[in-house]
Design an enzyme around this catalytic site. Sequence first.
Site, PDB file in Angstrom:
ATOM      1  N   SER A  28      -8.148   8.990 -50.840  1.00 40.24           N
ATOM      2  CA  SER A  28      -6.844   8.881 -51.516  1.00 40.24           C
ATOM      3  C   SER A  28      -5.787   9.706 -50.773  1.00 40.24           C
ATOM      4  O   SER A  28      -4.635   9.277 -50.660  1.00 40.24           O
ATOM      5  CB  SER A  28      -6.941   9.298 -52.982  1.00 40.24           C
ATOM      6  OG  SER A  28      -7.086  10.689 -53.103  1.00 40.24           O
ATOM      7  N   ASN A  29      -6.180  10.859 -50.253  1.00 42.71           N
ATOM      8  CA  ASN A  29      -5.202  11.654 -49.479  1.00 42.71           C
ATOM      9  C   ASN A  29      -4.848  10.949 -48.175  1.00 42.71           C
ATOM     10  O   ASN A  29      -3.686  10.921 -47.777  1.00 42.71           O
ATOM     11  CB  ASN A  29      -5.760  13.048 -49.174  1.00 42.71           C
ATOM     12  CG  ASN A  29      -5.598  13.980 -50.360  1.00 42.71           C
ATOM     13  OD1 ASN A  29      -4.504  14.463 -50.635  1.00 42.71           O
ATOM     14  ND2 ASN A  29      -6.681  14.193 -51.090  1.00 42.71           N
ATOM     15  N   LEU A  37     -16.198  17.081 -44.819  1.00 45.58           N
ATOM     16  CA  LEU A  37     -17.027  18.200 -45.266  1.00 45.58           C
ATOM     17  C   LEU A  37     -17.804  18.896 -44.154  1.00 45.58           C
ATOM     18  O   LEU A  37     -18.366  19.967 -44.367  1.00 45.58           O
ATOM     19  CB  LEU A  37     -17.982  17.718 -46.372  1.00 45.58           C
ATOM     20  CG  LEU A  37     -17.259  17.029 -47.535  1.00 45.58           C
ATOM     21  CD1 LEU A  37     -18.230  16.632 -48.632  1.00 45.58           C
ATOM     22  CD2 LEU A  37     -16.148  17.907 -48.115  1.00 45.58           C
ATOM     23  N   HIS A  40      -7.647  22.108 -49.160  1.00 48.53           N
ATOM     24  CA  HIS A  40      -8.763  22.567 -49.984  1.00 48.53           C
ATOM     25  C   HIS A  40      -8.319  22.545 -51.445  1.00 48.53           C
ATOM     26  O   HIS A  40      -7.215  22.985 -51.758  1.00 48.53           O
ATOM     27  CB  HIS A  40      -9.165  23.990 -49.545  1.00 48.53           C
ATOM     28  CG  HIS A  40     -10.369  24.480 -50.265  1.00 48.53           C
ATOM     29  ND1 HIS A  40     -11.641  24.049 -49.960  1.00 48.53           N
ATOM     30  CD2 HIS A  40     -10.489  25.327 -51.319  1.00 48.53           C
ATOM     31  CE1 HIS A  40     -12.509  24.633 -50.785  1.00 48.53           C
ATOM     32  NE2 HIS A  40     -11.829  25.417 -51.619  1.00 48.53           N
ATOM     33  N   GLU A 100      -2.161  17.403 -54.496  1.00 45.07           N
ATOM     34  CA  GLU A 100      -2.461  17.073 -53.090  1.00 45.07           C
ATOM     35  C   GLU A 100      -1.585  15.929 -52.602  1.00 45.07           C
ATOM     36  O   GLU A 100      -0.984  16.001 -51.526  1.00 45.07           O
ATOM     37  CB  GLU A 100      -3.948  16.699 -52.944  1.00 45.07           C
ATOM     38  CG  GLU A 100      -4.853  17.873 -53.210  1.00 45.07           C
ATOM     39  CD  GLU A 100      -6.319  17.597 -52.937  1.00 45.07           C
ATOM     40  OE1 GLU A 100      -7.020  18.534 -52.560  1.00 45.07           O
ATOM     41  OE2 GLU A 100      -6.769  16.449 -53.115  1.00 45.07           O
TER      42      GLU A 100
END
Length: 291
Positions: A109-110, A184, A203, A273
């Site tokens: 989504s980001n 990750l 983060h 975000e």
Amino acid sequence: MFRNLRKRWQVSPFQLFLVLLTFTLGGSLCGWLGRQILEMLPIPAGILWMVLYIVLVTLLWPICVLIISVLTGQYAFFTKYIRRILGRFTGKKAAIPAKLAIFASGTGSNAREIIEFFNNQGNRRIATVNLVVTNNPDAGVVNMAKNEGIPVLHIAKERFFSGDNYLSELKQNEIKYVILAGFLWKVPPAIIAAFPNRILNIHPALLPKFGGRGMYGHNVHEAVIAAGEKYSGISIHEVNEHYDEGNPIFQAQCEIDPGETPQSLAKKIQQLEHTHYPRVIKEYITKPNRG
Ligand code: GAR
């Protein structure tokens, strides 16, 4: 052919359709208008008529295409396109946008927000997302990138952490900045060295608390709530060789309400975000001391 056009223009399949529609309708309008104007003048059919028609159509084309682009919602695309063509004649070149690679292994989504943010910048676009890098072939980000017409590089652990660390692919794609958005794995030293001060991470908590190995996604939100924190938020930072410890760039916070759950907190964090990450990336890239 369509794939190449989408890649070149950085557009989704639907936007490509709208762009091609604009070219077709704009071209027809300009041909029709040219003929109407010439028919009003006392010029006999022949070579002179043809020459005038070509000159007229050339002059009318940008105007007609821009008019149609307003109707198809592609005005930003065409102002940039026409400026680039004019630049070829005047020798003035449009600033070349910096190429970004997004490293992600989640839903993306980001990544999507970042891609759309820069796509919507029109002729002021200072960056484009040219590559999505993932270690998870089943991640949502893979489909999202494909729909946006952005190539996806699937990486394997062994080569990422040893060998050439995929630096050849990053180089081939002329990547200038690496943007982590839900990635990750630790970034290996060779990549950090190849992109000095050019790697950002987001983060989902207020670092330096709740960072480090294993701290991602819901693990973070559960830990924040369990610790009885009054606030959580997002941290955007440069990436160094340690998890979540690079130079901080930006933070934004939200309150933790009574009865907050990891799910409800995740929604608040995601909103923060999406609101801030694309804009902060843009500001970071445009800092005056950056080459
Ligand atoms: C984001 O919340 C990001 O902050 C987090 O992964 C999520 C990815 O979401 N990153 C970390 O936890 C890194 N330690 P997305 O796939 O919807 O963009």
